[in-house]
Design a protein around this motif. Structure first.
Motif, PDB file in Angstrom:
ATOM      1  N   ALA A   3       0.825  -1.198   0.000  1.00 24.69           N
ATOM      2  CA  ALA A   3       0.000   0.000   0.000  1.00 24.69           C
ATOM      3  C   ALA A   3       0.866   1.257   0.000  1.00 24.69           C
ATOM      4  N   ILE A   4       1.935   1.253   0.756  1.00 29.06           N
ATOM      5  CA  ILE A   4       2.834   2.408   0.805  1.00 29.06           C
ATOM      6  C   ILE A   4       3.485   2.612  -0.556  1.00 29.06           C
ATOM      7  N   ARG A   5       3.964   1.524  -1.152  1.00 27.77           N
ATOM      8  CA  ARG A   5       4.570   1.623  -2.485  1.00 27.77           C
ATOM      9  C   ARG A   5       3.571   2.153  -3.503  1.00 27.77           C
ATOM     10  N   SER A   6       2.346   1.664  -3.426  1.00 28.67           N
ATOM     11  CA  SER A   6       1.328   2.076  -4.386  1.00 28.67           C
ATOM     12  C   SER A   6       0.998   3.553  -4.241  1.00 28.67           C
ATOM     13  N   LEU A   7       0.923   4.022  -3.000  1.00 31.10           N
ATOM     14  CA  LEU A   7       0.655   5.436  -2.762  1.00 31.10           C
ATOM     15  C   LEU A   7       1.789   6.295  -3.310  1.00 31.10           C
ATOM     16  N   LEU A   8       3.016   5.859  -3.077  1.00 31.22           N
ATOM     17  CA  LEU A   8       4.173   6.608  -3.594  1.00 31.22           C
ATOM     18  C   LEU A   8       4.167   6.626  -5.125  1.00 31.22           C
ATOM     19  N   PHE A   9       3.810   5.489  -5.724  1.00 34.24           N
ATOM     20  CA  PHE A   9       3.721   5.423  -7.185  1.00 34.24           C
ATOM     21  C   PHE A   9       2.700   6.431  -7.707  1.00 34.24           C
ATOM     22  N   MET A  10       1.545   6.492  -7.079  1.00 31.15           N
ATOM     23  CA  MET A  10       0.504   7.409  -7.514  1.00 31.15           C
ATOM     24  C   MET A  10       0.971   8.854  -7.404  1.00 31.15           C
ATOM     25  N   LEU A  11       1.647   9.179  -6.318  1.00 30.06           N
ATOM     26  CA  LEU A  11       2.122  10.548  -6.122  1.00 30.06           C
ATOM     27  C   LEU A  11       3.172  10.920  -7.171  1.00 30.06           C
ATOM     28  N   VAL A  12       4.103   9.986  -7.421  1.00 30.09           N
ATOM     29  CA  VAL A  12       5.202  10.284  -8.338  1.00 30.09           C
ATOM     30  C   VAL A  12       4.734  10.237  -9.793  1.00 30.09           C
ATOM     31  N   PHE A  13       4.140   9.121 -10.193  1.00 34.71           N
ATOM     32  CA  PHE A  13       3.799   8.970 -11.610  1.00 34.71           C
ATOM     33  C   PHE A  13       2.683   9.916 -12.035  1.00 34.71           C
TER      34      PHE A  13
END
Length: 229
Positions: A3-13
């Protein structure tokens, strides 16, 4: 952790996609070559974000052929819709009309060569799609279609949409079926993504001129190769 990785992906990408779209719009004013350069940089960035942030990597099985083809692929996740631009040479994707309504991005998708299809538009919508396809083919580009019509869950093998056979007959190109396994790491309609491998399995081209029942049966079987193992 996923979930943390996915949130970071959404913010960055997705956060950086906005300036990328603006850059592509500016590039379009200078010509298609400049616009394409920005778009390809964006899809490479998407691949990098998937690998570096989500822990998702890509594996290719079989040989990606050179030349002009009708690529018919399984569709389980948004991932492959973008990654085909990494794998193939300026492919023109068949996409649902609703996507072309996204501000900025939708205009770029059409300018790039996206072939919009109105799935509720009947015969008139099919004629418009075929006209656009002829324009793309005249430029020597290949076409990518998801013949089942939409994203499906792993294990699902719905029948091919009727438009695929019509497109196959009209374009007169060999078909390259592609089985894709992506839904286990990039679940449909869920924001959490998981580390793992997205696999593209390319099959030998199927020749032109086959009867509808035969081409549909062969393509359906091959794009669902992972599901039938």
């Amino acid at each position: 952790m996923a979930a943390i990785r996915s949130l970071l992906f959404m913010l960055v990408f997705y956060g950086l996609t906005v300036p990328w779209v603006i850059a592509a719009l500016v590039g379009a004013a200078r010509g298609d070559k400049a616009m394409h350069s920005v778009i390809y940089a964006w899809v490479r960035f998407h691949r990098w974000c998937a690998r570096a942030i989500l822990g998702i990597r890509v594996e290719i099985e079989g040989t990606i052929p050179d030349g002009q083809y009708l690529f018919a692929a399984k569709h389980q996740a948004m991932f492959e819709t973008l990654d085909f631009l990494n794998l193939l040479d300026t492919p023109a994707p068949v996409l649902k009309k609703e996507l072309t309504g996204i501000p900025g991005w939708g205009w770029l998708a059409k300018r790039y060569g996206g072939i919009a299809v109105d799935r509720s538009g009947g015969a008139g919508a099919m004629r418009i799609m075929l006209k656009r396809t002829r324009e793309v083919l005249a430029d020597g580009r290949s076409v990518v279609i998801f013949p089942e019509g939409t994203r499906v869950l792993p294990g699902e093998t719905p029948p091919l949409q009727a438009g695929f056979a019509g497109l196959y007959k009209m374009v007169g190109l060999p078909v390259v079926p592609i089985a894709i396994r992506s839904g286990h790491v990039w679940p449909r309609n869920k924001w959490v993504k998981y580390p793992g491998v997205v696999t593209f399995r390319f099959f030998e081209p199927i020749p032109t001129g086959l009867p509808r029942a035969e081409i549909e049966a062969r393509v359906h079987r091959l794009i669902n190769d992972f599901e039938l193992e």
